[in-house]
Design an enzyme around this catalytic site. Structure first.
Site, PDB file in Angstrom:
ATOM      1  CD  GLU A   1       3.093 -16.868   8.441  1.00  0.00           C
ATOM      2  OE1 GLU A   1       2.492 -17.909   8.094  1.00  0.00           O
ATOM      3  OE2 GLU A   1       3.106 -16.471   9.618  1.00  0.00           O
TER       4      GLU A   1
ATOM      5  CE  LYS B   1       4.204 -17.123  17.300  1.00  0.00           C
ATOM      6  NZ  LYS B   1       3.835 -18.407  16.732  1.00  0.00           N
TER       7      LYS B   1
ATOM      8  CG  HIS C   1      -9.203   9.630  -4.029  1.00  0.00           C
ATOM      9  ND1 HIS C   1      -9.533  10.757  -4.730  1.00  0.00           N
ATOM     10  CD2 HIS C   1      -9.834   8.605  -4.661  1.00  0.00           C
ATOM     11  CE1 HIS C   1     -10.345  10.433  -5.729  1.00  0.00           C
ATOM     12  NE2 HIS C   1     -10.541   9.128  -5.708  1.00  0.00           N
TER      13      HIS C   1
END
Ligand SMILES: O=P(O)(O)OC[C@H]1O[C@H](O)[C@H](O)[C@@H](O)[C@@H]1O
Length: 435
Positions: free
Chosen positions: A288, A423, A309
């Protein structure tokens, strides 16, 4: 004396490249310390560990003890910077299976998290789990209006009031929010909940050492004085604007050097599984802060040897656009010696009398050698031990390196305008008034 160390010997950056960063570091240092940079109104975290309000700290400790006494489970409702730091330290500094321990063995209640997603299954399952437990909740939101924690809190408030009655619930609900703005502040005042303040000049992702992180962390039995002491030593230690004497600034500088060479993914590596959420906290901090104006390193994380792995192949041999930063813990809390076995069917007798941590360290050394031979620059941050003091200092190390790194990149490290985009769309789709 032991300390956090930075090993850049395998970073593939030459000495003179670092020398050339000195002037940039000094400029970034001044922007930050003389409040001249973008987002200067959000640098309250810089001196916080040195100027902690004693009365506030005592209140946090007092309520942490009260919560411990009254609760078998504690629910932290928050998202992003309002929960990641607490979860990072609670998981890093406690037993790997903290929540599963018996109440006698645990130093505090089991800790669960809500409001960090919008999954009805998740909330339903959590409520199901809490059914026969005495609980307290801490709702944390700087703005007091973030959708995810707001929805979860609405559900939990009703749940608490049903379980304990309005008065009983009031005794078990704790609010951490802005001093006087936002819906949560208003609600806290109206209902008379015990509340804590997130200072105006500290943004969410820099707030772990405020009540945002300290209350839940203290509830889990972690020594918050030691945490703050580590951070406070970090304030002094990482102040020097001379790059040669400041490992925090060296980390900021080297990230920028590598980024400018096309290394735009940084993988934070740990060989301890309980550092997974520490990496999540780190990802928000750097992601951010730096990811804006079409710039920024993508912060990723991996847990080794587990992920060797699954992701090992790509790191060793895929596109050469990444570098690794390993958090290396020198001394484990406990170790186990490998014994000889008469049959030796697993052919492990060559490890007789070696410890499991010894094997883990050899895995680290072997991995760093392999990845550097595969041209992946490696940065190693060495911590003597996994404890409160060093993690307090490490938190401050990363916060400051992030701010300096952001200024060197030419961005405002303290805002996050891009987050609003999803948003707005969601609110419009939900029919929120005004969208
Ligand atoms: O503490 P709050 O105001 O609820 O914010 C919680 C989080 O959500 C926002 O959308 C931001 O992107 C984050 O920086 C912040 O930490």
């Amino acid at each position: 004396m032991s300390n956090i160390l930075l090993d850049l010997s395998l970073s593939m950056v030459k000495k003179d490249e670092m020398e050339n960063m000195k002037a940039f570091i000094q400029t970034a240092h001044r922007l930050l310390h003389e409040s001249l940079g973008a987002g200067k109104e959000f640098t309250g975290w810089l001196d916080l560990p040195n100027s902690y309000d004693e009365a506030e700290l005592n209140r946090i400790k007092y309520y942490a003890e009260k919560i411990k006494k009254e609760s078998q489970a504690f629910v932290v409702i928050g998202i992003g910077g309002s929960y990641l730091g607490a979860r990072a330290l609670i998981e890093a500094l406690n037993h790997n299976f903290y929540n599963e321990l018996s109440e006698e063995k645990r130093k505090g209640p089991a800790i669960y998290y809500a409001g960090n997603n919008i999954s009805s299954n998740y909330i339903w399952d959590l409520i199901d789990l809490l059914e026969d437990k005495d609980i307290s909740i801490n709702v944390i939101s700087k703005s007091g209006t973030t959708t995810e924690p707001a929805i979860a809190f609405r559900v939990f408030k009703e749940y608490m009031e049903k379980k304990y009655g309005k008065r009983g619930a009031r005794e078990r609900i704790y609010v951490t929010t802005d001093k006087d703005r936002g819906a949560l502040r208003e609600l806290a005042e109206m209902e008379g909940y015990a509340s804590f303040v997130i200072p105006d000049d500290i943004g969410g992702r820099y707030s772990v050492l405020t009540a945002v992180g300290l209350l839940p962390i203290a509830v889990s039995g972690i020594n918050i004085d030691e945490l703050l002491l580590g951070a406070s030593d970090g304030v002094d230690e990482y102040f020097n604007e001379d790059l040669d004497d400041n490992i925090c600034y060296q980390y900021a500088a080297i990230r920028n050097i590598l980024y400018n060479k096309g290394k735009d993914i940084e993988i934070l590596i740990s060989y301890e599984p309980n550092l997974q959420y520490f990496a999540e906290w780190w990802k928000q901090l750097f992601g951010e802060s730096e990811g804006k104006d079409n710039k920024g390193i993508f912060p990723a994380s991996a847990n080794f040897t587990t992920d060797l792995h699954s992701l090992g192949q790509l790191i060793q041999d895929g596109k050469r656009n990444l570098f690794e930063t390993t958090i290396h813990i020198e001394k484990p809390k406990k170790d186990i010696t490998i014994k000889a076995d008469d049959n030796n069917l697993d052919k492990l007798n060559y490890l007789e009398n070696k410890t499991i941590d010894f094997v883990n360290k050899k895995a680290f050394e072997g991995t760093v050698a392999a990845h550097t031979s595969g041209r992946v620059p490696n940065i190693v941050i060495k911590l003597p031990q996994l404890n409160e003091y060093y993690f307090g200092k490490l938190i401050y190390f990363f916060e400051k390196a992030c701010a300096i790194s952001g200024y060197m990149l030419g961005v405002n490290p303290f805002d996050q305008p891009g987050v609003e985009e999803y948003k707005r769309n969601m609110f419009k789709l939900l029919g929120k008034p005004g969208y």
